[in-house]
Write a protein that holds these residues in place. Structure first.
Motif, PDB file in Angstrom:
ATOM      1  N   GLN A 139      -1.053   5.359 -16.673  1.00  9.97           N
ATOM      2  CA  GLN A 139      -1.427   4.787 -15.382  1.00  9.97           C
ATOM      3  C   GLN A 139      -2.190   4.912 -14.410  1.00  9.97           C
ATOM      4  O   GLN A 139      -3.381   4.522 -13.884  1.00  9.97           O
ATOM      5  N   TRP A 140      -2.923   6.576 -13.987  1.00  7.72           N
ATOM      6  CA  TRP A 140      -4.020   6.768 -13.485  1.00  7.72           C
ATOM      7  C   TRP A 140      -5.142   6.045 -13.896  1.00  7.72           C
ATOM      8  O   TRP A 140      -5.814   5.145 -12.862  1.00  7.72           O
ATOM      9  N   TYR A 141      -5.471   5.850 -15.005  1.00  6.97           N
ATOM     10  CA  TYR A 141      -6.390   5.119 -15.993  1.00  6.97           C
ATOM     11  C   TYR A 141      -6.289   3.969 -14.962  1.00  6.97           C
ATOM     12  O   TYR A 141      -7.662   2.961 -14.768  1.00  6.97           O
ATOM     13  N   LYS A 142      -5.347   2.956 -15.401  1.00  5.22           N
ATOM     14  CA  LYS A 142      -5.385   2.045 -14.456  1.00  5.22           C
ATOM     15  C   LYS A 142      -5.403   1.476 -13.905  1.00  5.22           C
ATOM     16  O   LYS A 142      -5.832   1.013 -13.076  1.00  5.22           O
ATOM     17  N   VAL A 143      -4.386   2.481 -12.138  1.00  3.82           N
ATOM     18  CA  VAL A 143      -4.606   2.470 -11.211  1.00  3.82           C
ATOM     19  C   VAL A 143      -6.148   2.826 -10.669  1.00  3.82           C
ATOM     20  O   VAL A 143      -6.656   2.091  -9.666  1.00  3.82           O
ATOM     21  N   THR A 144      -6.745   3.427 -11.153  1.00  3.67           N
ATOM     22  CA  THR A 144      -8.232   3.388 -11.520  1.00  3.67           C
ATOM     23  C   THR A 144      -9.284   2.281 -11.331  1.00  3.67           C
ATOM     24  O   THR A 144     -10.721   1.574 -11.190  1.00  3.67           O
ATOM     25  N   ARG A 145      -9.067   1.504 -12.452  1.00  2.00           N
ATOM     26  CA  ARG A 145      -9.737   0.405 -13.136  1.00  2.00           C
ATOM     27  C   ARG A 145      -9.416  -0.375 -12.097  1.00  2.00           C
ATOM     28  O   ARG A 145     -10.245  -1.491 -11.499  1.00  2.00           O
ATOM     29  N   VAL A 146      -7.904  -0.422 -11.251  1.00  2.00           N
ATOM     30  CA  VAL A 146      -7.757  -1.643 -10.564  1.00  2.00           C
ATOM     31  C   VAL A 146      -8.579  -0.744  -8.777  1.00  2.00           C
ATOM     32  O   VAL A 146      -8.682  -2.638  -8.200  1.00  2.00           O
ATOM     33  N   ALA A 184       1.143  -0.979  -0.035  1.00  2.00           N
ATOM     34  CA  ALA A 184       0.125   0.245   0.310  1.00  2.00           C
ATOM     35  C   ALA A 184       1.102   1.462   0.514  1.00  2.00           C
ATOM     36  O   ALA A 184       0.363   2.206  -0.768  1.00  2.00           O
ATOM     37  N   ALA A 185       1.776   1.184   0.659  1.00  3.09           N
ATOM     38  CA  ALA A 185       2.927   2.070   1.501  1.00  3.09           C
ATOM     39  C   ALA A 185       3.279   2.664  -0.664  1.00  3.09           C
ATOM     40  O   ALA A 185       3.886   3.609  -1.351  1.00  3.09           O
ATOM     41  N   LEU A 186       4.320   1.655  -1.588  1.00  2.00           N
ATOM     42  CA  LEU A 186       4.324   1.329  -2.361  1.00  2.00           C
ATOM     43  C   LEU A 186       3.688   2.249  -3.307  1.00  2.00           C
ATOM     44  O   LEU A 186       3.982   3.077  -4.300  1.00  2.00           O
ATOM     45  N   LEU A 187       1.979   2.020  -3.380  1.00  2.00           N
ATOM     46  CA  LEU A 187       1.505   2.157  -4.639  1.00  2.00           C
ATOM     47  C   LEU A 187       1.299   3.644  -4.753  1.00  2.00           C
ATOM     48  O   LEU A 187       1.165   4.147  -5.126  1.00  2.00           O
ATOM     49  N   TYR A 188       0.995   4.427  -2.972  1.00  2.00           N
ATOM     50  CA  TYR A 188       1.011   5.704  -2.648  1.00  2.00           C
ATOM     51  C   TYR A 188       2.169   6.066  -2.970  1.00  2.00           C
ATOM     52  O   TYR A 188       2.463   7.628  -4.317  1.00  2.00           O
ATOM     53  N   ASP A 189       3.553   5.598  -3.352  1.00  2.00           N
ATOM     54  CA  ASP A 189       5.004   5.974  -3.768  1.00  2.00           C
ATOM     55  C   ASP A 189       4.678   6.643  -5.346  1.00  2.00           C
ATOM     56  O   ASP A 189       5.342   7.269  -6.298  1.00  2.00           O
ATOM     57  N   PHE A 190       4.661   5.246  -5.841  1.00  2.00           N
ATOM     58  CA  PHE A 190       3.975   4.958  -7.636  1.00  2.00           C
ATOM     59  C   PHE A 190       3.291   6.138  -7.854  1.00  2.00           C
ATOM     60  O   PHE A 190       3.191   7.020  -8.803  1.00  2.00           O
ATOM     61  N   LEU A 191       1.675   6.755  -7.264  1.00  2.00           N
ATOM     62  CA  LEU A 191       0.750   7.514  -7.131  1.00  2.00           C
ATOM     63  C   LEU A 191       1.212   9.219  -7.359  1.00  2.00           C
ATOM     64  O   LEU A 191       0.813  10.213  -8.122  1.00  2.00           O
ATOM     65  N   THR A 192       2.992   9.298  -7.132  1.00  2.00           N
ATOM     66  CA  THR A 192       2.710  10.760  -6.000  1.00  2.00           C
ATOM     67  C   THR A 192       3.903  11.313  -8.048  1.00  2.00           C
ATOM     68  O   THR A 192       3.960  12.106  -8.283  1.00  2.00           O
ATOM     69  N   THR A 193       4.083  10.460  -8.910  1.00  2.00           N
ATOM     70  CA  THR A 193       4.831  10.224  -9.574  1.00  2.00           C
ATOM     71  C   THR A 193       4.238   9.820 -11.109  1.00  2.00           C
ATOM     72  O   THR A 193       4.087   9.698 -12.701  1.00  2.00           O
ATOM     73  N   ALA A 194       2.580   9.323 -10.917  1.00  2.00           N
ATOM     74  CA  ALA A 194       1.873   8.822 -12.054  1.00  2.00           C
ATOM     75  C   ALA A 194       1.357   9.345 -13.043  1.00  2.00           C
ATOM     76  O   ALA A 194       1.029  10.527 -13.292  1.00  2.00           O
ATOM     77  N   THR A 195       2.049   8.997 -14.090  1.00  2.00           N
ATOM     78  CA  THR A 195       0.938  10.120 -15.206  1.00  2.00           C
ATOM     79  C   THR A 195      -0.002   9.710 -16.056  1.00  2.00           C
ATOM     80  O   THR A 195      -1.235   8.393 -15.083  1.00  2.00           O
ATOM     81  N   ARG A 196      -1.105  10.430 -16.776  1.00  2.00           N
ATOM     82  CA  ARG A 196      -2.193  10.084 -16.597  1.00  2.00           C
ATOM     83  C   ARG A 196      -2.370   8.668 -17.531  1.00  2.00           C
ATOM     84  O   ARG A 196      -3.905   8.052 -16.947  1.00  2.00           O
ATOM     85  N   ALA A 252      -6.326  -6.666  -1.974  1.00  2.00           N
ATOM     86  CA  ALA A 252      -7.478  -5.371  -2.501  1.00  2.00           C
ATOM     87  C   ALA A 252      -7.592  -3.847  -1.048  1.00  2.00           C
ATOM     88  O   ALA A 252      -7.903  -3.050  -1.819  1.00  2.00           O
ATOM     89  N   GLY A 253      -7.780  -4.248  -0.243  1.00  2.00           N
ATOM     90  CA  GLY A 253      -8.241  -3.189   1.033  1.00  2.00           C
ATOM     91  C   GLY A 253      -6.899  -2.251   0.673  1.00  2.00           C
ATOM     92  O   GLY A 253      -7.102  -1.454   1.024  1.00  2.00           O
ATOM     93  N   ALA A 254      -5.082  -2.994   0.663  1.00  2.00           N
ATOM     94  CA  ALA A 254      -4.598  -2.430   0.712  1.00  2.00           C
ATOM     95  C   ALA A 254      -4.611  -1.457  -0.500  1.00  2.00           C
ATOM     96  O   ALA A 254      -4.026   0.201  -0.880  1.00  2.00           O
ATOM     97  N   PHE A 255      -4.768  -1.580  -1.708  1.00  2.00           N
ATOM     98  CA  PHE A 255      -4.772  -1.051  -2.708  1.00  2.00           C
ATOM     99  C   PHE A 255      -5.683   0.411  -2.580  1.00  2.00           C
ATOM    100  O   PHE A 255      -5.035   1.574  -2.945  1.00  2.00           O
ATOM    101  N   LEU A 256      -6.823  -0.155  -2.332  1.00  2.00           N
ATOM    102  CA  LEU A 256      -7.710   1.411  -1.637  1.00  2.00           C
ATOM    103  C   LEU A 256      -6.993   2.128  -0.753  1.00  2.00           C
ATOM    104  O   LEU A 256      -6.935   3.821  -0.895  1.00  2.00           O
ATOM    105  N   VAL A 257      -6.819   1.688  -0.139  1.00  2.00           N
ATOM    106  CA  VAL A 257      -6.153   2.388   1.947  1.00  2.00           C
ATOM    107  C   VAL A 257      -4.183   2.971   0.835  1.00  2.00           C
ATOM    108  O   VAL A 257      -4.749   4.249   1.586  1.00  2.00           O
ATOM    109  N   GLY A 258      -3.872   2.776  -0.336  1.00  2.00           N
ATOM    110  CA  GLY A 258      -2.803   3.244  -0.539  1.00  2.00           C
ATOM    111  C   GLY A 258      -2.660   4.728  -1.381  1.00  2.00           C
ATOM    112  O   GLY A 258      -2.612   5.753  -1.519  1.00  2.00           O
TER     113      GLY A 258
END
Length: 431
Positions: free
Chosen positions: A239-246, A225-237, A285-291
């Motif tokens: 990548q954001w679409y993919k993350v939102t679907r997951v 969950a913490a690494l997902l948060y780090d990934f989102l800080t620099t994610a491109t548009r 799945a919960g970790a993904f939403l927490v991140g």
């Protein structure tokens, strides 16, 4: 805050006088609360002393031990609610690991190729020296089986993020430290249960798959969950679409589980391992939403990252207090011997971590790093596993004793090496 720390120092002097008077007059109603007050005042007061400020966290851990020893009934149950509840312990330890994990980064793994030799040496030393030293100590000292298993358990856990802090203070190889910690965390779900099965299987019943799943819940899920948060800080548009679907799929999965899906799985799947895998999938799945949720909260509240270490600190203090309270009678019997074991175990980690690294050709700075990675264990992981077994007061007891000493010794060694940089050390292993 500094003013409060100074007031606490004066308060500690008053508490000490009352404590001594209570002991002299054999008045528990005086010495018991004053002992706890003294411990809390010292923990607060160290913030006003620059030379001792680095030991404030350890002082809070010691205050938690004092509280659990003096008032055990207050930290085992509140009414009908058991403070040792395995789900509560799991949530708290996941919060601790998440708070530590937000200081990790996906980019930490980018230097793996250039530090491969040091990483391999660090991992080999960590997962051989410490569990074997733990086993040796159980042979030397006559502990009851569950406490002996706890010593082997803490020796078999991965290194914690405290090692990164000590390496930073010592001005050693921080890149190597971060990667060894990350890799040790990733391999712990397999190696820790394996080592426990081999070395402690005669002391307690060890279920390999169950322990592996618990470690994934305790360590991998919150770190993910913490690494997902780090990934989102620099994610491109894109990548954001993919993350939102997951995230959408994760949310639907979690909503479906309590309204019949989990009952369906239990009715139609006979394999326990398959059910555990589906349970882990729910945790991820919960970790993904927490991140994701933490990312949006941190955008709204800029100070959140600065506050997370305090949440982690509170969590560690919580299960230190509860573990001490649950194991109070055992601590009174073997507490001193456990402390001696912690000193020997910890010193062996530093000694063999450093000199084996030098023997295998690592430079002094990297060898100092490996010493910390080997000598400092993840006490939170050990406590979490003990809690999941329902054996917090026995298997979890060594972690309660070992963890404060590791922080103290690590700080002392880090400051010593900081004052003696590599340039001043003769490299006797160099050509």
């Amino acid at each position: 805050m500094k003013k409060l720390s100074k007031i606490a120092l004066y308060g500690s002097a008053v508490a000490l006088v009352i404590l001594l008077w209570g002991i002299f007059t054999s008045t528990p109603s005086l010495w018991q609360p004053s002992a706890l007050g003294l411990a809390v005042c010292i923990a607060l007061g160290l913030g006003a002393i620059p030379a001792l400020k680095g030991y404030q966290y350890t002082a809070w851990i010691m205050a938690a031990v004092v509280a659990g020893m003096i008032y055990p009934a207050a930290f085992t149950k509140w009414g009908d609610f058991d403070l040792r509840n395995k789900w509560l312990i799991l949530i708290i330890i996941q919060t601790v690991m998440f708070g530590m994990g937000i200081h990790m980064s996906v980019r930490d793994f980018s230097s793996l190729a250039t530090t491969g030799k040091g990483v391999v040496i660090g991992l080999l030393c960590h997962f051989s020296v410490m569990p074997l030293m733990g086993l040796l100590l159980t042979k030397v000292f006559d502990f009851e089986p569950e406490i002996a298993a706890g010593i082997i358990l803490i020796g078999s856990c991965s290194s914690g993020l405290a090692s990164n802090v000590m390496v930073y203070l010592a001005k050693a190889n921080l890149v190597l430290s971060v990667i060894v910690t990350a890799m040790a965390t990733l391999v712990a779900p397999f190696l820790t249960p394996l080592l426990m099965k081999l070395l402690a299987g005669t002391l307690i019943e060890v279920h390999f798959v169950d322990m592996m799943m618990e470690i994934i819940k305790i360590i991998i899920v919150p770190i993910g969950a913490a690494l997902l948060y780090d990934f989102l800080t620099t994610a491109t548009r894109p990548q954001w679409y993919k993350v939102t679907r997951v995230a959408l799929i994760s949310g639907l999965w979690l909503l479906a589980l309590p309204v019949g899906l989990w009952d369906f799985f239990k009715a139609h799947i006979t394999s326990q391992a398959a059910l555990q895998s589906l349970e882990i999938l729910g945790f991820f799945a919960g970790a993904f939403l927490v991140g994701m949720g933490y990312y949006f909260l941190s955008r709204r509240f800029s100070k959140l990252d600065d506050l997370m270490p305090y949440f982690s600190m509170f969590g560690i203090i919580y299960f230190t207090t509860v573990t001490t309270a649950a194991g109070r009678e055992n601590l009174l019997k073997v507490g001193f011997l456990l402390f001696i074991c912690s000193v020997i175990h910890n010193a062996a980690g530093y000694f063999f971590g450093y000199w084996l690294s030098r023997l295998f050709g690592l430079d002094v700075n990297s060898s100092r790093t490996v010493a910390f990675e080997v000598g400092l264990q993840n006490g939170g992981m050990a406590s979490g596993l003990a809690g999941s077994m329902g054996k917090l007061g026995t298997v979890g007891l060594p972690a309660t004793v070992f963890s404060p000493w590791m922080n103290i010794s690590g700080s002392i060694l880090a400051n010593y090496w900081r004052r003696h940089p590599v340039e001043e050390v003769k490299d006797t292993f160099s050509n």
